[in-house]
Design a protein around this motif. Structure first.
Motif, PDB file in Angstrom:
ATOM      1  N   HIS A 223       0.821  -1.207   0.000  1.00  0.00           N
ATOM      2  CA  HIS A 223       0.000   0.000   0.000  1.00  0.00           C
ATOM      3  C   HIS A 223       0.855   1.258   0.000  1.00  0.00           C
ATOM      4  O   HIS A 223       1.953   1.280   0.584  1.00  0.00           O
ATOM      5  N   PRO A 224       0.362   2.341  -0.613  1.00  0.00           N
ATOM      6  CA  PRO A 224       1.029   3.645  -0.469  1.00  0.00           C
ATOM      7  C   PRO A 224       1.065   4.065   1.002  1.00  0.00           C
ATOM      8  O   PRO A 224       0.346   3.511   1.844  1.00  0.00           O
TER       9      PRO A 224
ATOM     10  N   SER B 289      -5.748   8.187  -3.245  1.00  0.00           N
ATOM     11  CA  SER B 289      -4.810   7.334  -3.976  1.00  0.00           C
ATOM     12  C   SER B 289      -3.532   7.100  -3.184  1.00  0.00           C
ATOM     13  O   SER B 289      -2.826   6.104  -3.413  1.00  0.00           O
ATOM     14  N   SER B 290      -3.212   7.980  -2.239  1.00  0.00           N
ATOM     15  CA  SER B 290      -2.027   7.815  -1.402  1.00  0.00           C
ATOM     16  C   SER B 290      -2.280   6.902  -0.215  1.00  0.00           C
ATOM     17  O   SER B 290      -1.355   6.602   0.542  1.00  0.00           O
TER      18      SER B 290
ATOM     19  N   TRP C 182      -4.242   1.781  -3.339  1.00  0.00           N
ATOM     20  CA  TRP C 182      -4.388   1.907  -4.790  1.00  0.00           C
ATOM     21  C   TRP C 182      -5.838   1.785  -5.245  1.00  0.00           C
ATOM     22  O   TRP C 182      -6.164   2.146  -6.373  1.00  0.00           O
TER      23      TRP C 182
ATOM     24  N   TYR D 114       0.607  12.468  -4.040  1.00  0.00           N
ATOM     25  CA  TYR D 114       1.037  11.068  -3.976  1.00  0.00           C
ATOM     26  C   TYR D 114       2.548  10.977  -3.808  1.00  0.00           C
ATOM     27  O   TYR D 114       3.050  10.247  -2.934  1.00  0.00           O
TER      28      TYR D 114
ATOM     29  N   CYS E 292       3.841  12.150  -0.358  1.00  0.00           N
ATOM     30  CA  CYS E 292       3.719  11.146   0.702  1.00  0.00           C
ATOM     31  C   CYS E 292       4.925  10.213   0.707  1.00  0.00           C
ATOM     32  O   CYS E 292       5.396   9.793   1.777  1.00  0.00           O
ATOM     33  N   PHE E 293       5.463   9.913  -0.452  1.00  0.00           N
ATOM     34  CA  PHE E 293       6.649   9.058  -0.511  1.00  0.00           C
ATOM     35  C   PHE E 293       7.898   9.818  -0.079  1.00  0.00           C
ATOM     36  O   PHE E 293       8.836   9.210   0.465  1.00  0.00           O
TER      37      PHE E 293
ATOM     38  N   HIS F 146       7.676   9.499   3.499  1.00  0.00           N
ATOM     39  CA  HIS F 146       7.913   8.080   3.793  1.00  0.00           C
ATOM     40  C   HIS F 146       9.416   7.783   3.818  1.00  0.00           C
ATOM     41  O   HIS F 146       9.929   7.183   4.774  1.00  0.00           O
TER      42      HIS F 146
ATOM     43  N   ASN G 100       7.416   1.645  -6.159  1.00  0.00           N
ATOM     44  CA  ASN G 100       6.067   1.443  -6.679  1.00  0.00           C
ATOM     45  C   ASN G 100       5.994   0.207  -7.561  1.00  0.00           C
ATOM     46  O   ASN G 100       4.974  -0.493  -7.563  1.00  0.00           O
TER      47      ASN G 100
END
Length: 773
Positions: free
Chosen positions: A120-121, A253-254, A257, A307, A310-311, A314, A574
């Motif tokens: 998951h994101p 979406s973040s 998916w 999106y 968020c990474f 992360h 991803n």
């Protein structure tokens, strides 16, 4: 396109900038007119009911509500949602359902800054970590199961998660008001959402489902607000709700998916809207182009930025090494604190113990073990193994230096190893330490799974003729090394290599297939590719020396030689998420009592036990409100037939809809039904394992569509007094269903046999699971 205004379907009308959209396109129904083709009674009071439910447009087309009534309903419904979601939320003090998985693998590791990988994101996982942080957790609880220790404030974290479920209720009300449902029927829709047992129980634990549902609902709410501003393009309100729609899409979406289905819904709505504007000959080309630009920026760029952001967070939070990072680029891994890779000898020389890692995701390390192939050469297997162990180590021996030979006959496998660093074009042999064998390729046998490739095996050093043949020799080809390591020699981490067999000229390849579980332990297949047109940078043909052990050389910091970038790390992660997700396939040889197929979801054929079912434990069942599930499934499945009926009526010219009135109904219907279809039907094409809670986003749309259909169909036929009766009956039925199954929503701590009347379908695992062994 016709240039006649009378024949043109007008959607955006800028010829009359002072006009109100509702006055132009959505006129009040005249007395005695019913939109439905079969009803046309003079003086039918349903027209009055309909007219009273309409909202008038004020300045700029903005809706003005009866705030006194709507606020009272909104506050009352929200208070009810708070009660239903928080009632006895901390009752069970043990790890429940997937709290172990989500909390241990996500929240705890975020607090410890430990890298981890999941399908998951990161947004919803980081929100769980945020609740853990606010709960003053020290991040040390390992969540192996059992009861929570006293220092873990699990109740606060559940309340934090339940807040997302609570938010569904007011958003459902606001959405339905924007889609032109009168206040009391919009309240009925919100009540339906509040009184669904499945949504309620999944909102009460530390799971990802509540944030996902919340952001899905937010996307629909913002779309409905933007839909109401379609007559006022480029106004402040239009821009606000356009941007907020994009923000909501980025959030959903973040989280998972599944959120991309919400993007698909908004995308289809936008395409339809842009097409209608294209057909409007009175719309200037410049304005039409602006619509495209603003929508691309708001609905594509904005979600993508959120999106990716968020990474960014992360990666920033996960700064410590864990072996789950082994698929990430080497430049990323060596920058993680505590990584075991950055300090090792810079050169790879004869006699070094090396561990080769495939750049093809899911393959892992070049591996061998004592087990044999069941067919082909029946020699020792060569596989790809995803975990580090001693069977991954190879002793590297240089047999000939590049440029000192012209063909195979010039190289003797009996030659003694040549000392010194190994470089591009050198001929090497790889000796497997644990089994005293050599990596070997022979064209006479096909690979066990991928028959287009040759088999690769390990030949024991006792087989002198085979072990000392040219088929056990490999030419090293360096491909795209790190700039700071581009000196013609191979180095750990930074110089990807291809291994080309000297005898057959085939290239060692990770095929991407898995060996049979019975004899190959489900490990990755490794073979030899004889295709002369292999791409130089094909990842499945590239290997990296991940570990270089040589007691005669001094270790250096390899991190200073390695480069990395966010976009590369983002893309690799991803891609691995995609591969991991696709690898979650059901085992058809046995039934898992937790899994269910998409066909069974709408009518709730297989509810799911969330915890153990012994007599003394507190038991929770993910079961929905049957009236809402069955009712929403029925209207959603019948709606295409309803459209087909209207299409036949239109073709036979017996359609009594006015175009504006039909548009008024069908816009809301298509948004809600389309949301249900897009969040449900794609699961039939997925090969991964599925559970009943995967249906909850589609259920949210389905419940709102149920309320939408109840109001509209009833208003076509019934008087205002009868509409009130319908409203009361539906609300009472939903309340009864929720109350009846509430013991399984809030936890039943007695023997399940004491709870009577819960088995409404033979497949429900209330008293006994028919698949339980």
């Amino acid at each position: 396109m016709s240039g006649s205004p009378e024949s043109t379907s007008i959607f955006y009308d800028q010829a009359q900038p002072g006009s109100r959209f509702d006055d132009m396109h959505l006129p009040q129904r005249p007395a005695g007119f019913s939109a439905y083709p079969l009803a046309d009674k003079e003086g039918d009071s349903s027209a009055t009911a309909y007219a009273s439910a309409r909202r008038t447009s004020g300045r700029g087309g903005r809706a003005h509500w009866n705030w006194s009534s709507d606020r009272i309903l909104l506050i009352s419904l929200t208070l009810l949602a708070i009660f239903t979601k928080l009632y006895r939320i901390g009752r069970r003090d043990s790890v429940s359902w997937d709290e172990s998985h989500f909390y241990k693998n996500f929240s705890q590791k975020y607090l410890r800054h430990l890298f981890h990988h999941d399908v998951h994101p990161p947004l919803a996982k980081m929100l769980i970590a945020l609740s853990n942080y606010f709960a003053d957790s020290n991040g040390t609880y390992t969540f192996d199961g059992g009861d929570y220790p006293a220092y873990v404030n699990y109740t606060f974290m559940r309340v934090f998660n339940a807040a997302f479920g609570i938010a569904l209720t007011p958003m459902a009300f606001l959405t339905c008001r924007q889609l032109r449902l009168p206040s009391h029927f919009a309240a009925m829709a919100a009540l339906f959402v509040t009184l669904d047992n499945a949504i309620c129980v999944m909102s009460r634990f530390i799971l990802l489902d509540a944030p996902l549902l919340c952001f899905t609902a937010l996307s629909l709410t913002m779309l409905s607000y933007f839909y109401r501003q379609r007559a006022n393009p480029f106004s402040a309100e239009w821009f606000k709700y356009l941007i907020l729609t994009g923000v909501a899409l980025g959030l959903v979406s973040s989280s998972k998916w599944v959120g991309f289905f919400a993007i698909a819904l908004v995308g289809l709505y936008t395409i339809h809207e842009l097409y209608e504007m294209f057909c409007n000959v009175r719309l200037p080309v410049r304005d039409y182009a602006k619509h495209w630009v603003f929508r691309i920026v708001a609905l594509l760029v904005t979600p993508l930025v959120i999106y990716m952001s968020c990474f960014v967070v992360h990666f920033w939070m996960l700064s410590r090494y864990d072996n789950s990072a082994n698929f990430m680029p080497m430049g990323f891994q060596v920058r993680l604190r505590g990584n075991p890779l950055s300090h090792q000898p810079y050169d790879v020389q004869t006699g070094a113990q090396v561990r080769l890692y495939s750049q093809s995701s899911g393959t892992g390390y070049l591996h061998s073990h004592a087990h044999k192939y069941p067919a082909g050469s029946q020699r020792q297997q060569i596989t790809g193994y995803g975990f580090a162990d001693q069977n991954n180590f190879w002793n590297i021996e240089r047999k000939r230096v590049a440029g000192t030979f012209k063909d195979v006959d010039d190289v003797s496998p009996h030659d003694a190893p040549i000392d010194g660093p190994i470089g591009n074009g050198d001929v090497i042999a790889l000796h497997h330490n644990s089994t005293d064998s050599y990596l070997y390729a022979e064209e006479a046998f096909k690979a066990p799974i991928s028959s287009q490739y040759s088999e690769v095996s390990a030949v024991s050093s006792n087989e002198g003729t085979k072990a000392k043949s040219s088929s056990s020799l490999w030419v090293v080809d360096i491909v795209s090394p790190e700039k700071r390591m581009n000196d013609g020699r191979i180095h750990p981490l930074g110089t990807p290599i291809r291994l080309r067999n000297l005898a057959s000229n085939c290239i060692l390849v990770a095929t991407g297939e898995r060996l049979d579980k019975d004899w190959g332990w489900g490990q990755a297949e490794v073979a030899c590719d004889g295709d002369d047109d292999v791409s130089l940078k094909s990842s499945k043909h590239l290997w990296t020396i991940e570990r270089n052990s040589n007691k005669n050389l001094t270790a250096v910091d390899l991190g200073k030689y390695m480069s990395t970038s966010f976009f590369k790390n983002f893309g690799v992660l991803n891609r691995q998420m995609w591969l991991t997700n696709n690898a979650l396939i059901p085992d058809h040889d046995k039934h898992n009592v937790l899994e269910s197929d998409p066909w069974s979801w709408p009518f709730m054929v297989y509810p799911m036990r969330m915890v153990g079912w012994d007599d003394s434990s507190i038991k929770y069942l993910e079961i929905g409100n049957p009236f809402l599930w069955w009712g929403s499934a029925t209207v959603c499945l019948l709606f295409p037939l309803q459209l087909f009926y209207w299409l036949v009526c239109w073709q036979r010219k017996c359609m009594s809809w006015r175009s504006t009135e039909f548009r008024e109904y069908i816009d809301g219907a298509m948004i809600l039904w389309g949301g249900w279809a897009l969040h449900y039907l794609p699961f039939f094409a997925m090969g991964r394992v599925t559970y009943i809670h995967h249906y909850l986003p589609a259920l949210y749309f389905g419940i709102l569509f149920l309320a939408y259909q109840i109001y509209n169909v009833s208003s076509w036929y019934l008087s205002e007094r009868s509409l009130r009766r319908v409203l009361f009956t539906c609300a009472t039925t939903a309340l009864f269903g929720f109350w009846w199954f509430s013991p399984l929503t809030y936890g039943w701590n007695k023997p399940i046999a004491d709870l009577k009347g819960m088995q409404w379908a033979s497949s429900w695992p209330v008293y006994k699971d028919q698949f339980e062994l």
